[in-house]
Design an enzyme around this catalytic site. Structure first.
Site, mmCIF file in Angstrom:
data_model
loop_
_atom_site.group_PDB
_atom_site.id
_atom_site.type_symbol
_atom_site.label_atom_id
_atom_site.label_comp_id
_atom_site.label_asym_id
_atom_site.label_seq_id
_atom_site.Cartn_x
_atom_site.Cartn_y
_atom_site.Cartn_z
ATOM 1 N N HIS A 114 -0.023 -11.646 1.708
ATOM 2 C CA HIS A 114 -1.032 -10.815 1.042
ATOM 3 C C HIS A 114 -1.772 -11.593 -0.054
ATOM 4 C CE1 HIS A 114 -1.790 -6.305 0.000
ATOM 5 N NE2 HIS A 114 -2.853 -7.018 -0.219
ATOM 6 N N TYR A 172 0.819 -1.216 0.000
ATOM 7 C CA TYR A 172 0.000 0.000 0.000
ATOM 8 C C TYR A 172 0.857 1.273 0.000
ATOM 9 C CZ TYR A 172 -3.831 -3.167 1.460
ATOM 10 O OH TYR A 172 -4.749 -4.185 1.553
#
Ligand SMILES: NC(=O)c1ccc[n+]([C@@H]2O[C@H](COP(=O)([O-])OP(=O)(O)OC[C@H]3O[C@@H](n4cnc5c(N)ncnc54)[C@H](OP(=O)(O)O)[C@@H]3O)[C@@H](O)[C@H]2O)c1
Length: 275
Positions: A107, A49
């Site tokens: 992830h 991110y």
């Protein structure tokens, strides 16, 4: 199968967290500070991110006792071999200015994932105190079975896309009896839940908003958490208040009956979701 992996109590995942993708920079820091001030105590980020430094700054500025907050971050799928996970975790913690994460997740599974190797790396990260708990994201039910059955590490959580337009029933049926939390990402379907008239009707009945109804449907499921992202303090407050909404059996059945085939996050590296 290692006994410790079976039937543990739920790790106390805080059920409503703040999602932080795709917020970056000062806007991200301000949004997380706002969320913490409103009472959010679960913050979801990831190395991908590009906002861990701002989240670290928000945690430092907020003045909330650290042990009240559940901080989750994730390792990207190109760093799952050898000691790359470990190095990625250390780099995340440095950016976050934290000695440990509360939850450290894979992830996405990589196309060439060596599952036992990656799980052993998570186990070492946990044993060395870099993460209180570890887990995975975007694992389909079959892959989750294999991870649990390996007995290598106690997975606390699986994070997947889950909302009124996408079911995770198969995965939930497997993880919930094992005490593994299911964290729902994209829980307000990126803000489009109001498109379904039934959501609007139930919202009107409860004096709530469509997003609150969508969240309350998820939160009515045992062991399920949700991490809506909002940059707006008003919508952050609205989403937090979904914790107080009690849907009745008729509401829950109507929402469960909505078509559940609308996957919104499906990048090229995604696994076969039926695997
Ligand atoms: N593990 C993964 O692979 C993965 C993938 C995707 C997402 N995630 C995590 O899950 C979090 C949430 O997912 P998401 O951002 O994809 O989707 P989401 O939370 O369902 O939707 C976010 C969008 O909905 C809007 N919104 C939020 N609350 C609202 C409300 N009450 N009413 C109307 N609109 C509202 C937001 O706008 P405003 O900001 O303007 O309010 C934003 O545009 C991410 O931030 C990330 O932390 C994880």
């Amino acid at each position: 199968m290692a006994g410790a992996v079976l039937a543990p109590p739920f790790v106390p995942i805080r059920r409503l967290g703040i999602g932080t993708w795709p917020m970056r920079g000062a806007a991200c820091q301000a949004a997380v500070e706002s969320a913490l001030a409103l009472g959010y105590r679960h913050v979801d980020t990831a190395e991908m991110y590009g906002n861990e430094a701002e989240i670290g700054a928000a945690l430092a500025a907020a003045g909330v006792p650290r042990d009240e907050i559940m901080l989750a971050t994730k390792v990207w799928w190109d760093k799952l071999r050898g000691d790359a996970i470990r190095r990625a975790c250390e780099a995340s913690l440095k950016r976050l200015r934290q000695p440990h994460a509360d939850l450290y997740l894979i992830h996405w599974p990589s196309p060439d994932l060596d599952l036992p190797e990656a799980l052993r790396a998570l186990a070492r990260i946990q044993a060395d105190g870099l993460a209180r708990h570890v887990g995975v994201a975007n694992f389909p039910a079959g892959m989750m079975h294999r991870a649990v059955e390996s007995g290598i590490v106690r997975l606390a959580c699986v994070q997947v896309e889950h909302h009124v337009f996408l079911s995770q029933q198969r995965l939930r049926d497997f993880v919930t009896p094992l005490g593994i939390a299911l964290t729902s990402y994209t829980p307000v379907a990126k803000g489009v839940v109001a498109q379904a008239p039934v959501v609007g009707r139930i919202a009107a009945k409860h004096g709530a908003t469509p997003a609150q109804v969508a969240l309350a449907w998820l939160l009515a499921m045992p062991g399920v958490a949700a991490i809506p992202k909002s940059a707006s303090p008003v919508r952050q407050q609205e989403n937090l208040a979904a914790l107080d909404i009690r849907l009745d059996a008729e509401d829950l059945a109507a929402l469960s009956a909505l078509p559940k085939d609308r996957r919104m996050v499906n990048p090229g590296h995604a696994p076969d979701w039926d695997a």
